[in-house]
Enzyme design. Structure first.
Site, PDB file in Angstrom:
ATOM      1  N   LYS A  50      56.816 -43.992  35.575  1.00  0.00           N
ATOM      2  CA  LYS A  50      56.206 -45.228  36.046  1.00  0.00           C
ATOM      3  C   LYS A  50      56.367 -46.320  35.190  1.00  0.00           C
ATOM      4  CE  LYS A  50      53.197 -42.618  38.923  1.00  0.00           C
ATOM      5  NZ  LYS A  50      52.124 -41.937  39.247  1.00  0.00           N
ATOM      6  N   GLN A  94      46.278 -41.263  36.919  1.00  0.00           N
ATOM      7  CA  GLN A  94      47.135 -40.338  37.014  1.00  0.00           C
ATOM      8  C   GLN A  94      46.211 -39.030  37.430  1.00  0.00           C
ATOM      9  OE1 GLN A  94      50.384 -40.480  37.183  1.00  0.00           O
ATOM     10  NE2 GLN A  94      50.448 -38.506  38.132  1.00  0.00           N
ATOM     11  N   ASP A 117      47.841 -47.367  44.234  1.00  0.00           N
ATOM     12  CA  ASP A 117      48.250 -46.126  44.700  1.00  0.00           C
ATOM     13  C   ASP A 117      48.003 -45.745  45.998  1.00  0.00           C
ATOM     14  OD1 ASP A 117      49.760 -43.960  43.725  1.00  0.00           O
ATOM     15  OD2 ASP A 117      48.465 -42.853  43.008  1.00  0.00           O
TER      16      ASP A 117
END
Ligand code: NAP
Length: 266
Positions: A50, A94, A117
């Protein structure tokens, strides 16, 4: 019949170029904060990917690699700080988090307009973009999705419905998975089980999309679909690696750009 391989890597590069071109014209660059708790090696690989994507797109990124022992309170405070930062448009925590932390509470703490996300869930959005690129219209087709998780299977079903497909979702309690799969014009595999979808489960001419990212016994990255077999019957198929994975990453960049544009309007 030999299936056309849908090249997620090439398409992801194109999407990232488009994002980079838009970012280049922005006065304030979009900013993404990535929070990594603990030292899960797979998560480390994803976070590095990322950061690399951000650098390629001209998006400012910050990484918070914090110890596995971090408390729920400390993590929530970090999210709160990032929520208040004007230069941070997107916050990505994450997953998975270490067991002692409450994932749901942490994700809910992210300001909705910074939850990059989540607002266009990245893996399903990547699948839809790939279908579009290859001229595959889900309207009127029967789409079978194997997997019903909140991050992949369910949002994928919603996006397929939105594009007017007729949708079936399968899971571990589905009595005859093969029969369901054989009805699919578009088959999306997202179970996380190596070798689950064999060639004889694919209807002649079907589109096969493999969202899974599994490791086989040799430690090699692979999907749920037995690729060589399925490719004999499918019209289009995504490989693993090089299919949905790179598209998922590219969608995160698009979402971050979108968030920055929204914040610019405020
Ligand atoms: P998950 O939460 O474990 O969900 C798996 C789903 O598949 C569950 O709904 C489960 O059914 C179903 N399932 C498992 N085994 C099955 C079987 N034998 N027959 C029928 N259904 C079965 O996994 P996830 O987070 O959705 O991830 C799925 C896969 O996608 C994994 O390989 C993951 O690594 C990959 N993934 C890829 C990306 C990407 O960027 N490409 C992003 C996220 C995840 P039950 O609900 O009945 O248990």
């Amino acid at each position: 019949m030999a299936a056309i391989h849908m090249d997620g890597k090439a398409l992801a590069a194109k999407v990232k170029e488009e994002v980079a071109a838009q970012v280049a014209g922005m006065e304030r660059k979009p900013g993404l904060a990535v929070v990594l708790v603990g030292d899960n090696p797979a998560s480390r690989v994803y976070v590095n990917g990322k950061k690399k994507d951000c650098a390629e797109c001209g998006i400012y990124s910050e990484e918070y690699a914090i110890p596995a022992e971090t408390t729920q309170q400390e993590l929530l405070e970090l999210v709160e700080t990032l929520n208040g930062r004007e230069d941070i448009d997107g916050i990505l925590v994450q997953l998975p988090l270490p067991r002692h932390l409450n994932e749901k509470e942490v994700l809910l703490a992210i300001r909705p307009d910074k939850d990059v996300d989540c607002f266009h869930p990245c893996p399903p959005a990547g699948v839809m973009r790939m279908l579009k690129e290859y001229g595959i219209d889900p309207a009127g087709k029967h789409c079978v999705i194997v997997g019903r998780s909140n991050i992949v299977g369910k949002p994928q079903a919603m996006l397929m419905l939105r594009e007017n497909a007729t949708v079936t979702i399968c899971h571990t309690k589905t009595p005859d998975l093969k029969a369901e799969c054989l009805r699919a014009d578009i088959l999306v595999a997202a179970a996380g089980r190596v070798g689950l979808i064999t060639g004889d489960m694919v209807k002649e001419g079907a589109v096969v999309v493999d969202v899974a990212m599994n490791r086989n016994e040799a430690g090699k990255l692979c999907g749920d679909v037995v690729f060589e077999e399925a490719a004999q019957r499918a019209s289009y198929i995504t490989p693993v690696p090089g299919g949905v994975g790179p598209m998922t990453r590219a969608m995160l960049m698009e979402n971050t750009l979108y968030a920055a544009k929204q914040h610019g309007k405020q």
